[in-house]
Design an enzyme around this catalytic site. Structure first.
Site, PDB file in Angstrom:
ATOM      1  N   ARG A  85      18.448  -2.517   7.086  1.00  0.00           N
ATOM      2  CA  ARG A  85      17.223  -2.137   6.373  1.00  0.00           C
ATOM      3  C   ARG A  85      17.360  -0.705   5.885  1.00  0.00           C
ATOM      4  O   ARG A  85      17.670   0.204   6.653  1.00  0.00           O
ATOM      5  CB  ARG A  85      15.988  -2.260   7.265  1.00  0.00           C
ATOM      6  CG  ARG A  85      14.732  -1.794   6.531  1.00  0.00           C
ATOM      7  CD  ARG A  85      13.447  -2.249   7.165  1.00  0.00           C
ATOM      8  NE  ARG A  85      13.168  -1.615   8.444  1.00  0.00           N
ATOM      9  CZ  ARG A  85      12.017  -1.787   9.108  1.00  0.00           C
ATOM     10  NH1 ARG A  85      11.072  -2.578   8.619  1.00  0.00           N
ATOM     11  NH2 ARG A  85      11.833  -1.194  10.271  1.00  0.00           N
ATOM     12  N   HIS A 121      13.622   3.336   9.886  1.00  0.00           N
ATOM     13  CA  HIS A 121      12.857   3.869  11.001  1.00  0.00           C
ATOM     14  C   HIS A 121      13.715   4.199  12.216  1.00  0.00           C
ATOM     15  O   HIS A 121      13.243   4.867  13.125  1.00  0.00           O
ATOM     16  CB  HIS A 121      11.776   2.873  11.430  1.00  0.00           C
ATOM     17  CG  HIS A 121      10.668   2.730  10.437  1.00  0.00           C
ATOM     18  ND1 HIS A 121       9.878   3.774  10.051  1.00  0.00           N
ATOM     19  CD2 HIS A 121      10.228   1.654   9.746  1.00  0.00           C
ATOM     20  CE1 HIS A 121       8.985   3.358   9.161  1.00  0.00           C
ATOM     21  NE2 HIS A 121       9.171   2.073   8.957  1.00  0.00           N
TER      22      HIS A 121
END
Length: 259
Positions: free
Chosen positions: A69, A44
């Protein structure tokens, strides 16, 4: 042994910060605040491979572990962040044991996996077994499908732990993400992931987003708890400074300090 593994061996809970943009100051400030790890968000955040490599290099001599991530179990991006020195990877949107197994395989060299050999950091050495051993693999449980398969996912060899994404988990259950920390069904789902991971001997992690929720999750038995991103920390600090300044100015004005 990586800094992440060392931290897990030394602390009952690991407190984490989060970085979503190419900032050199963020990881240093989290380390100075005695956070145990910092996560770099390639799913993100606004980070590319070069940004992550630079940030990992920047943290090499800081007393803080690193995790990255990633949006999927694609072995190429996972291999690149590991070659750059990440202590752990957190693979998003895992919904079944096959996806979890692919995430593990992306961190292992042949014949156990599909990782390609190409370390970028001389300090990591060139021993494939040592490079594999220092990597902690977490998979994100953040959908109703992932929740339904959590027992099978926990049985996948090579996982270090499960990491809960409360917002996406809530959405998949028809609940507003803002209510993820309080809705009874989502709270029960979060508890189920934690209990299943712990029973399997895995680390239970979660993205809390606030210190208050972090404290709650720690009391419930989560060991790896991400508190805030650098943008959240900056926003909160900036708001607190402004509030203090405006409050002091108002109080001084009421006392007749300014004419």
């Amino acid at each position: 042994m990586s800094r992440f593994v060392e931290a897990l061996a030394s602390h009952s809970q690991l407190w984490g910060g989060w970085v979503v943009a190419p900032t050199l100051i963020g990881p240093e400030e989290f380390a100075a605040a005695c956070y145990h790890y910092v996560g770099f968000d390639v799913q993100h955040g606004y980070l590319d491979d070069a940004d992550v490599a630079m940030l990992l290099r920047r943290t090499e001599h800081l007393p803080i572990a690193t995790a990255v991530r990633l949006p999927s179990a694609d072995p190429a991006p996972i291999g690149r962040v590991l070659d750059a020195g990440a202590d752990a990877v957190i693979v998003a949107m895992v919904e079944n044991p096959d996806q979890a197994a692919r995430a593990v395989a992306a961190t292992r060299y042949a014949p156990a996996g599909v990782r390609s050999f190409g370390p970028l950091r001389a300090s990591l050495g060139h021993d494939p077994a040592a490079l594999e051993a220092r990597v902690s693999v977490f998979v994100l449980i953040e959908t109703a499908r992932g929740l339904a398969a959590v027992d099978e996912i926990c049985a996948v060899p090579g996982l270090a732990g499960l990491y809960v994404g409360p917002a996406d988990l809530a959405i998949s259950m028809g609940v507003r993400p803002a209510d993820a920390g309080t809705h009874p069904d989502v709270r029960a789902a979060i508890a189920r992931v934690r209990k299943t991971a712990t029973a399997a001997g895995l680390v239970a992690g979660i993205h809390a987003g606030t210190g208050q929720l972090g404290n709650l999750f720690a009391q419930e038995g989560f060991r790896m708890i991400t508190l805030a991103s650098e943008s959240q920390a900056l926003r909160r600090g900036a708001a607190d400074h402004l509030s203090e300044a405006m409050g002091q100015a108002a109080a001084t004005t009421e006392r007749g300090g300014y004419n």
